[in-house]
Design an enzyme around this catalytic site. Structure first.
Site, mmCIF file in Angstrom:
data_model
loop_
_atom_site.group_PDB
_atom_site.id
_atom_site.type_symbol
_atom_site.label_atom_id
_atom_site.label_comp_id
_atom_site.label_asym_id
_atom_site.label_seq_id
_atom_site.Cartn_x
_atom_site.Cartn_y
_atom_site.Cartn_z
ATOM 1 N N ALA A 164 -6.731 -7.797 8.263
ATOM 2 C CA ALA A 164 -6.143 -6.980 6.983
ATOM 3 C C ALA A 164 -4.620 -7.358 6.673
ATOM 4 O O ALA A 164 -3.858 -7.731 7.643
ATOM 5 C CB ALA A 164 -6.214 -5.552 7.132
ATOM 6 N N ASP A 320 -0.873 9.472 5.989
ATOM 7 C CA ASP A 320 -1.095 8.568 5.323
ATOM 8 C C ASP A 320 -2.879 8.388 5.627
ATOM 9 O O ASP A 320 -3.254 7.232 6.074
ATOM 10 C CB ASP A 320 -0.472 7.334 5.704
ATOM 11 C CG ASP A 320 -0.606 6.144 4.697
ATOM 12 O OD1 ASP A 320 -0.892 6.476 3.474
ATOM 13 O OD2 ASP A 320 -0.334 5.064 5.067
#
Length: 574
Positions: A164, A320
């Site tokens: 990622a 988050d």
């Protein structure tokens, strides 16, 4: 040989003491100046984007606003216009063009409905942080440079193709020598310098806005940017993220609710973090979750339990929790377990804020709206006087219909967002930790309802919250607090007569102190009044001197100018 005599401080020495560099003060002042001033090249590019999307037209009414708007139209990029774009869309597109740091700022501001109009926050919520990965060979070199031992003594394999990639860091799969599969998170090259550059530009803009716009006391742009700076700098420090991950992992170490992968602290650093690799189902892949035999209702309700446990039991929450950071462990379908990564942004409330939050949520769940209003007022979040009766009426009108809605229509997070809209009208601003908490709550309920649309966060959360309130403020908790404080009070008991006498003497002397304070205030007021009059007189004498030079030429110009200068100097003296 010359005798050993102390040299003059002017040459860099201090008598009978260590050496002092006379340049230290100047160097410190230079650093502070550069910290305040933004990079002008970047500031110029930001100004071009601001003009292109005509963002200066969004500024509130101010005497200088027409001039700024006029200057905006002198920039050629603004000539093509913005079409039918709304204010929020113009702001979103500008932030996306300005780059990742401004995008992250916009994503955080998307939750500040206590400060921004709904159209703006809805558009900012759609910001996308899409960044191409950097070279895997460069990532390998950064990892190798950060390791305390040779690369081959840590890793058996290292894949240079990233799993990622984000604006701050990217992640590579690897295998340790003992066979454990890990992921290696590496900061992007030069990201710290770019972040600091953009943060300085933001800070400069916030300071200018606060100087020009008197009503910014209700918005606090400097404080908002400062809060954001602490958040983004936390993302740049992978040692801090590792610490957050390990703290959260220990909180849920023996829990079936949440799994946090272990961080290998001995080979991690500020720019590289190595943690165990996890294999889970992405939380937004509902079909795979159902195919794994996991009950969606149980999974959604356990997500609510995690939220309340993080906030009220451990007072340390993952701030988050968007779908990219949350997975589901398919190993035990009967007790579904969440798996969380990327703990860079974590929140913690003070005991007072936690108490206020718990009572506010409980007041909403119990439909005790007067208590809710009282808590908001006593929390001191308002920058202006609050009309209590009107605020209570509007809060009741907002909350009562929602509480009577059907289960499918009942959503907690949108209700909190509408409360923040109401708070903005009364200039009520919650602390930044509350904002992070609200962002987490929005993600939690959004994920829960995507898994199980009939999720009732009220029914699941109320028993957990009431149990926490009883644990913290019930009779047993009160007795435990009294027992813990008893030794301290016993030790202070012999001093109580003296403390009581001092308090009574202070009360007796209070009127005299009050009179002394009033006298000093009156004296300072008279003194300041004289200085103001002297300043006005000095300016007037200076004007008379100028008129005499231009028109009369009588020779009184210099005496008048001298007298005016003396008066001005006296009025301006410290």
């Amino acid at each position: 040989m010359w005798p050993d005599t102390p040299r003059s401080p002017r040459l860099g020495w201090r008598e009978n003491g260590p050496r002092r560099d006379y340049r230290t003060g100047r160097e410190q002042a230079r650093k502070e100046f550069h910290a305040l001033m933004p990079p002008f090249a970047r500031l110029f590019s930001v100004a071009l984007v601001v003009c292109r999307y005509r963002l200066l037209s969004l500024l509130p009414a101010h005497p200088i606003r027409p001039l700024l708007v006029f200057l905006q139209y002198l920039v050629p990029t603004s000539w093509r216009g913005t079409g039918d774009l709304s204010e929020g869309e113009r702001l979103r597109l500008a932030l996306e063009e300005l780059g990742p740091i401004f995008i992250k700022f916009g994503q955080l501001m998307a939750t500040r409905r206590d400060l921004l109009p709904p159209d703006w926050t809805e558009s900012l919520a759609r910001l996308q942080d899409q960044v191409a990965p950097f070279d895997g060979g460069e990532a390998r070199q950064k990892v190798q440079a950060s390791l305390p031992k040779p690369f081959d003594q840590v890793f058996a394999t290292f894949d240079e193709r990233p799993l990622a990639s984000a604006s701050v860091a990217q992640v590579h799969p690897a295998t340790l020598l003992d066979g454990r599969e890990v992921v290696v998170k590496v900061l992007r090259p030069g990201v710290e310098m770019k972040v600091e550059r953009d943060l300085r530009v933001m800070g400069f803009g916030a300071r200018v806005l606060e100087k020009l716009w008197a009503d910014s006391r209700y918005f606090h742009p400097v404080r908002v940017v400062r809060d954001y700076q602490s958040v983004i700098r936390g993302e740049l420090d992978l040692e801090q993220e590792a610490s957050n991950s390990e703290t959260m992992r220990w909180h849920f170490l023996f829990s079936s609710l949440l799994h946090i992968p272990e961080v290998h602290l001995d080979v991690s650093s500020r720019q590289v973090m190595i943690s165990d690799r996890i294999y889970g189902i992405p939380v937004n892949d509902i079909e795979r979750i159902k195919a794994a035999g996991i009950d969606p209702r149980a999974l959604a309700e356990r997500g609510v339990e995690i939220f309340f446990a993080q906030v009220f039991r451990h007072n340390f929450f993952h701030a988050d929790m968007h779908p990219g950071n949350i997975f589901v462990n398919p190993a035990n379908p009967d007790l579904p377990q969440y798996m969380a990564v990327d703990c860079a942004i974590a929140g913690r409330l003070s005991r007072q804020d936690l108490n206020v939050l718990g009572r506010m949520v409980l007041a909403v769940m119990r439909e005790d709206y007067p208590m809710l209003v009282d808590l908001v007022i006593r929390a001191g979040w308002s920058n202006a006087p609050i009309d209590r009766h009107r605020f209570e009426q509007e809060a009741t009108q907002l909350l009562a219909p929602v509480r009577s809605a059907s289960l499918e229509q009942l959503e907690f997070a949108p209700l909190i967002l509408r409360l923040f809209d109401l708070a903005r009208e009364y200039h009520i601003e919650a602390p930044v930790q509350y904002v992070l908490l609200m962002k987490t709550l929005v993600h939690i309920e959004g994920l829960g309802r995507s898994i199980y649309p009939q999720l009732d966060i009220w029914t699941v959360g109320r028993p957990l919250l009431e149990a926490w309130m009883m644990e913290e403020y019930g009779p047993t908790a009160t007795l435990n607090k009294l027992r813990n404080r008893l030794p301290e009070w016993t030790a202070q008991l012999p001093e109580m007569p003296d403390l009581l006498r001092d308090a009574l003497e202070n009360l007796r002397d209070q009127p005299q102190r009050q009179r002394d304070l009033e006298f000093r205030l009156a004296l300072n007021l008279r003194r300041n009044r004289r200085r103001v009059l002297a300043g006005i007189g000095g300016v007037a004498l200076g004007l008379l001197a100028g008129i005499d030079v231009l028109l009369a030429g009588s020779g009184w110009a210099w005496p008048l100018a001298g007298a005016g200068a003396v008066l001005l100097a006296w009025s301006l003296r410290a």
